[in-house]
Structures are given as C-alpha cells and as structure tokens.
Design a protein around this motif. Structure first.
Motif, PDB file in Angstrom:
ATOM      1  N   CYS A  77      20.525   2.529 -16.434  1.00 41.52           N
ATOM      2  CA  CYS A  77      19.728   1.271 -16.604  1.00 41.52           C
ATOM      3  C   CYS A  77      20.008   0.650 -15.344  1.00 41.52           C
ATOM      4  N   VAL A  78      21.180   0.457 -15.047  1.00 42.36           N
ATOM      5  CA  VAL A  78      21.397  -0.044 -13.548  1.00 42.36           C
ATOM      6  C   VAL A  78      20.583   0.644 -12.393  1.00 42.36           C
ATOM      7  N   LEU A  79      20.623   1.834 -12.365  1.00 44.85           N
ATOM      8  CA  LEU A  79      19.667   2.671 -11.406  1.00 44.85           C
ATOM      9  C   LEU A  79      18.473   2.513 -11.456  1.00 44.85           C
ATOM     10  N   LEU A  80      17.799   2.443 -12.752  1.00 46.71           N
ATOM     11  CA  LEU A  80      16.152   2.150 -12.704  1.00 46.71           C
ATOM     12  C   LEU A  80      15.860   0.673 -12.583  1.00 46.71           C
ATOM     13  N   PHE A  89      23.999  -1.299   4.541  1.00 44.24           N
ATOM     14  CA  PHE A  89      24.579  -0.413   3.622  1.00 44.24           C
ATOM     15  C   PHE A  89      24.416  -0.539   2.364  1.00 44.24           C
ATOM     16  N   TYR A  90      24.301   0.237   1.470  1.00 45.50           N
ATOM     17  CA  TYR A  90      24.283   0.076  -0.080  1.00 45.50           C
ATOM     18  C   TYR A  90      25.250   1.043  -0.638  1.00 45.50           C
ATOM     19  N   PRO A  91      26.553   0.866  -0.823  1.00 42.21           N
ATOM     20  CA  PRO A  91      27.529   1.723  -1.229  1.00 42.21           C
ATOM     21  C   PRO A  91      27.192   1.845  -2.577  1.00 42.21           C
ATOM     22  N   ASN A  92      27.198   3.293  -3.082  1.00 43.73           N
ATOM     23  CA  ASN A  92      27.012   3.819  -4.532  1.00 43.73           C
ATOM     24  C   ASN A  92      25.437   3.132  -4.848  1.00 43.73           C
ATOM     25  N   GLY A  93      24.413   2.842  -4.045  1.00 40.21           N
ATOM     26  CA  GLY A  93      23.476   2.377  -4.596  1.00 40.21           C
ATOM     27  C   GLY A  93      23.340   0.932  -4.471  1.00 40.21           C
ATOM     28  N   GLY A  94      24.419   0.224  -4.344  1.00 42.89           N
ATOM     29  CA  GLY A  94      24.528  -1.015  -4.042  1.00 42.89           C
ATOM     30  C   GLY A  94      24.725  -2.280  -5.270  1.00 42.89           C
ATOM     31  N   ALA A  95      24.724  -1.584  -6.530  1.00 43.65           N
ATOM     32  CA  ALA A  95      24.902  -2.312  -7.784  1.00 43.65           C
ATOM     33  C   ALA A  95      26.228  -2.211  -8.358  1.00 43.65           C
ATOM     34  N   SER A 127      18.412   7.205  -6.070  1.00 48.98           N
ATOM     35  CA  SER A 127      18.324   8.541  -6.412  1.00 48.98           C
ATOM     36  C   SER A 127      19.275   9.186  -5.486  1.00 48.98           C
ATOM     37  N   ASP A 128      19.937   8.713  -4.583  1.00 51.94           N
ATOM     38  CA  ASP A 128      20.989   9.237  -3.883  1.00 51.94           C
ATOM     39  C   ASP A 128      20.389  10.606  -3.048  1.00 51.94           C
ATOM     40  N   THR A 129      19.265  10.363  -2.556  1.00 56.92           N
ATOM     41  CA  THR A 129      18.607  11.557  -1.703  1.00 56.92           C
ATOM     42  C   THR A 129      18.263  11.314  -0.310  1.00 56.92           C
ATOM     43  N   CYS A 130      18.996  10.225   0.402  1.00 59.25           N
ATOM     44  CA  CYS A 130      18.681   9.829   1.657  1.00 59.25           C
ATOM     45  C   CYS A 130      19.062  10.987   2.695  1.00 59.25           C
ATOM     46  N   SER A 131      18.392  11.243   3.554  1.00 52.06           N
ATOM     47  CA  SER A 131      18.566  12.507   4.599  1.00 52.06           C
ATOM     48  C   SER A 131      18.443  12.293   6.060  1.00 52.06           C
ATOM     49  N   GLY A 132      18.510  10.833   6.286  1.00 51.87           N
ATOM     50  CA  GLY A 132      18.373  10.440   7.611  1.00 51.87           C
ATOM     51  C   GLY A 132      19.413  10.574   8.355  1.00 51.87           C
ATOM     52  N   ASP A 133      19.587   9.913   9.662  1.00 48.18           N
ATOM     53  CA  ASP A 133      20.549   9.686  10.547  1.00 48.18           C
ATOM     54  C   ASP A 133      21.708   9.244   9.611  1.00 48.18           C
ATOM     55  N   VAL A 134      22.834   9.534  10.369  1.00 54.07           N
ATOM     56  CA  VAL A 134      24.206   9.526   9.752  1.00 54.07           C
ATOM     57  C   VAL A 134      24.647   8.163  10.640  1.00 54.07           C
ATOM     58  N   LEU A 135      25.467   7.246   9.932  1.00 50.09           N
ATOM     59  CA  LEU A 135      26.000   6.104  10.340  1.00 50.09           C
ATOM     60  C   LEU A 135      27.117   5.707  10.011  1.00 50.09           C
ATOM     61  N   SER A 136      28.299   5.500  10.566  1.00 48.61           N
ATOM     62  CA  SER A 136      29.633   5.038   9.990  1.00 48.61           C
ATOM     63  C   SER A 136      29.279   3.418   9.372  1.00 48.61           C
ATOM     64  N   MET A 137      29.705   3.197   8.185  1.00 47.38           N
ATOM     65  CA  MET A 137      29.763   1.983   7.855  1.00 47.38           C
ATOM     66  C   MET A 137      31.177   0.980   8.069  1.00 47.38           C
ATOM     67  N   ARG A 145      22.563   4.495   2.455  1.00 45.26           N
ATOM     68  CA  ARG A 145      23.403   4.619   1.418  1.00 45.26           C
ATOM     69  C   ARG A 145      24.620   5.622   1.762  1.00 45.26           C
ATOM     70  N   VAL A 146      25.875   4.957   1.336  1.00 44.52           N
ATOM     71  CA  VAL A 146      27.138   5.473   1.665  1.00 44.52           C
ATOM     72  C   VAL A 146      27.916   5.777   0.104  1.00 44.52           C
ATOM     73  N   ASN A 147      28.533   6.867  -0.035  1.00 46.86           N
ATOM     74  CA  ASN A 147      28.967   7.379  -1.100  1.00 46.86           C
ATOM     75  C   ASN A 147      30.517   7.038  -1.198  1.00 46.86           C
ATOM     76  N   THR A 148      31.283   6.579  -1.903  1.00 45.86           N
ATOM     77  CA  THR A 148      32.667   6.240  -1.748  1.00 45.86           C
ATOM     78  C   THR A 148      33.456   6.464  -3.110  1.00 45.86           C
ATOM     79  N   GLY A 149      34.673   6.717  -2.930  1.00 43.75           N
ATOM     80  CA  GLY A 149      35.539   6.946  -4.078  1.00 43.75           C
ATOM     81  C   GLY A 149      35.797   5.569  -4.947  1.00 43.75           C
ATOM     82  N   SER A 150      36.692   5.733  -5.817  1.00 41.54           N
ATOM     83  CA  SER A 150      36.899   4.548  -6.862  1.00 41.54           C
ATOM     84  C   SER A 150      38.529   3.814  -6.456  1.00 41.54           C
ATOM     85  N   GLU A 151      38.988   4.362  -5.472  1.00 44.84           N
ATOM     86  CA  GLU A 151      40.293   3.700  -5.348  1.00 44.84           C
ATOM     87  C   GLU A 151      40.309   3.832  -3.626  1.00 44.84           C
TER      88      GLU A 151
END
Length: 332
Positions: A6-9, A251-257, A298-308, A323-329
């Motif tokens: 629901c959040v993603l949609l 930057f939108y970590p984990n989708g930003g939501a 959808s976490d399908t970004c494939s462009g340039d890499v950049l450090s957040m 988009r950047v994916n992170t852990g929970s801790e």
C-alpha cells in the motif's frame, strides 16, 4: 506485506518523470500530529494564524539566533559565538578548517539529538569547526508561527556567516550547512541570503506540511551543491517530510516512505539524520540514479552510482533522483 504494498503503490502515483515532484497542500488534514524536538507528537493546526508579533520581532532581529562552536579542542563543551568579533577571535575557531553548521527542527535546541549525532560524526571524521545554531526562540512557538518566521531565521544565519567571513577570512566554499526537518528550510534561506554561493547544503527529511508550494522552502539554487535525503513521505505522501525534490540530488532511502526497523512516522523522520551521521563515519550508503519515481518505488534504478550523505564539500555528481537501500540498525 499488504501494508508495504500500500505504501509503495501510494508513492508510485506521484509521477513517472524525473522532474520536480510538487504535491499540493490539500493532501494534509487541517489537524496533524508532528513530533517536537524530543520526538513527542503534538497536535498541529495547519490553519492556525501565526503569532505575527513574534514573527515581526524575529524579522527585526534575525541575529537573535545563538551559535555554539565545537572543535576537536572542545568537542563537547560549546563556545558561544556572537556578532562581537572578540568572541570569534578568542575561540577555538580555525579559519583553515572546513566549517559545518548543524540546524535543528521544530521544538529543538542546542542539545537536539540530530545536532549531537552530527557534531560527533563530523569531529570524528575531520578537524572541522562545527557550529550548532540554536533558534529555539522561534522554534518553540506553534508550528504555523515557526513556518512564517523561518525565512528571517535563515537570513540571520546567512548574515552571521558573512560576519564570520569578515572576521576570520573564511570563504563560502569552505562551508557546509546541514538542516533537519524545518531546519532544512532554515539553511535553505541562509543559502538564499548568501546568493547560493555556499559550498554545500544537506536537507535531512525537509519538513512537508505548509512547504510544498512555499517559495521559501529549500531549493537547488540555495548552494553550489544541494542534497536532499527523504525518509518519511508516509502513506499517500502524507508524512512529516515529503517527496518533493529540493536539491541537485535527492536520495530516497528504501523508497523514501518507510524505513526498515521503524514502525512510526517519527522514527522514519529521524532516520534521515541517523543515516547521514553514519554516512559521515563510514561513507558506505550508495544509491543508484533513477529515471523516475516508478523506479524508486520498484527498486529498479540502474543509473550512476553516488554516495549518500558524507562530509565531502565537492561531491562530483550527476543531478537527479537516487534510491539507496539500507539496513534496519546503525550503521544501516
């Protein structure tokens, strides 16, 4: 799983383009809950009339902000800097080191958690001048009043930095402004006061309510390089922060939501400064450029890499959404 979908949609419906994501204020109810400097939710009336007397006072005296210096020589004991040159010249301020300014949000103060975490991370990483701006005189007012007074507070910061330059000889290309929540718009207005010449601004989950269509919000023209980190768009984009682009890079970590390990909007919101502080220490959070919000979701970004994040004053970037994916801790 259904809650996540629901959040993603809801995020996906904004736009499939990489342009600015301007969302109208109509998405917010009149009454919302917004966290104070301690993370306690308070009821906010977005249609409340601002305290014009206080706003006028702030506009007449933008120098009412307070500035506290921390360096490796005094990492936890602040030295107060004023518009008196002696206070600067007698302090540990080093004009040969970069200067980082950290700015709290609503109901915050010198000791706000974001300030402490960022101060410690910056000083551990480099020999810098860290200045924490305390604007609690206005920030402790009701939300509508604070929003109305943010431009004057930001101008005051810009004027103080000009004064600091006149006393010490530092140049704007050695300054990094970091603002959390409402503080992100404060540093944006400081950048406007300095004609966009400050080296870098980092906006940590810039506040959303009353800012989507506000011309005084943080903008990419407010510094040579502006970076936004969005962590709490919330369901249907109604969060403490917002999805609207604010920088050269957003930057939108984990989708930003919604952030891993969080079950509340307040936790999502605070992850912005927590992840930024971690990135200063480890420089390990890497995003990929996205063609639009559909790829962010959808976490399908494939462009340039950049450090957040990190503390680099001269980041080499390809502007856009990441988009950047992170852990929970920690360190995420």
């Amino acid at each position: 799983m259904k809650a996540v979908l629901c959040v993603l949609l809801s995020v996906a419906v904004y736009t499939a383009t990489a342009g600015p994501l301007d969302i109208g204020e109509g998405k917010y109810s009149r009454f919302i809950e917004y966290p104070d400097g301690e993370g306690v939710f308070r009821m906010v009336d977005l249609k409340a009339e601002p305290n014009t007397e206080l706003v006028n006072q702030i506009e007449r005296n933008p120098a009412d902000n307070e500035y506290y210096l921390f360096t490796r020589r005094n990492p936890t004991s602040p030295q107060r800097l004023t518009s008196n040159a002696t206070s600067v010249l007698m302090s540990n301020f080093n004009p040969n080191s970069p200067t980082v300014v950290s700015v709290h949000g609503w109901m915050g103060n010198l000791d706000a958690a974001n300030n402490i975490a960022i101060r410690d991370a910056i000083l551990d990483n480099d020999n810098c001048n860290v200045i924490i701006m305390d604007w609690s005189k206005l920030a402790s007012a009701d939300y509508s009043t604070v929003v109305a007074g943010v431009p004057a507070v930001g101008r005051g910061l810009g004027q103080f930095l000009n004064f600091l330059g006149s006393v010490t000889g530092i140049t704007l290309d050695s300054i990094h402004l970091i603002g959390f929540s409402l503080g992100a718009h404060v540093v944006g207005n400081a950048g406007k006061q300095l004609n966009g010449r400050v080296a870098r601004i980092t906006g940590l989950d810039p506040a959303g309510p009353l800012w989507d269509w506000n011309p005084n919000r943080l903008h990419s023209s407010d510094a040579v390089y502006v970076e936004g980190i969005h962590t709490d768009a919330g369901p249907n984009g109604i969060g403490i922060g917002f999805l609207t682009t604010v920088g050269d890079v957003d930057f939108y970590p984990n989708g930003g939501a919604a952030q891993p390990g969080c079950s509340t909007s307040q936790c999502n919101h605070q992850r912005a400064w927590e992840k930024f502080a971690a990135s200063v220490t480890y420089n390990h959070l890497t995003g990929r450029r996205c063609s639009g919000t559909s790829e962010i979701v959808s976490d399908t970004c494939s462009g340039d890499v950049l450090s957040m994040g990190n503390a680099d004053l001269t980041k080499q970037v390809t502007p856009g959404l990441y988009r950047v994916n992170t852990g929970s801790e920690y360190p995420f």
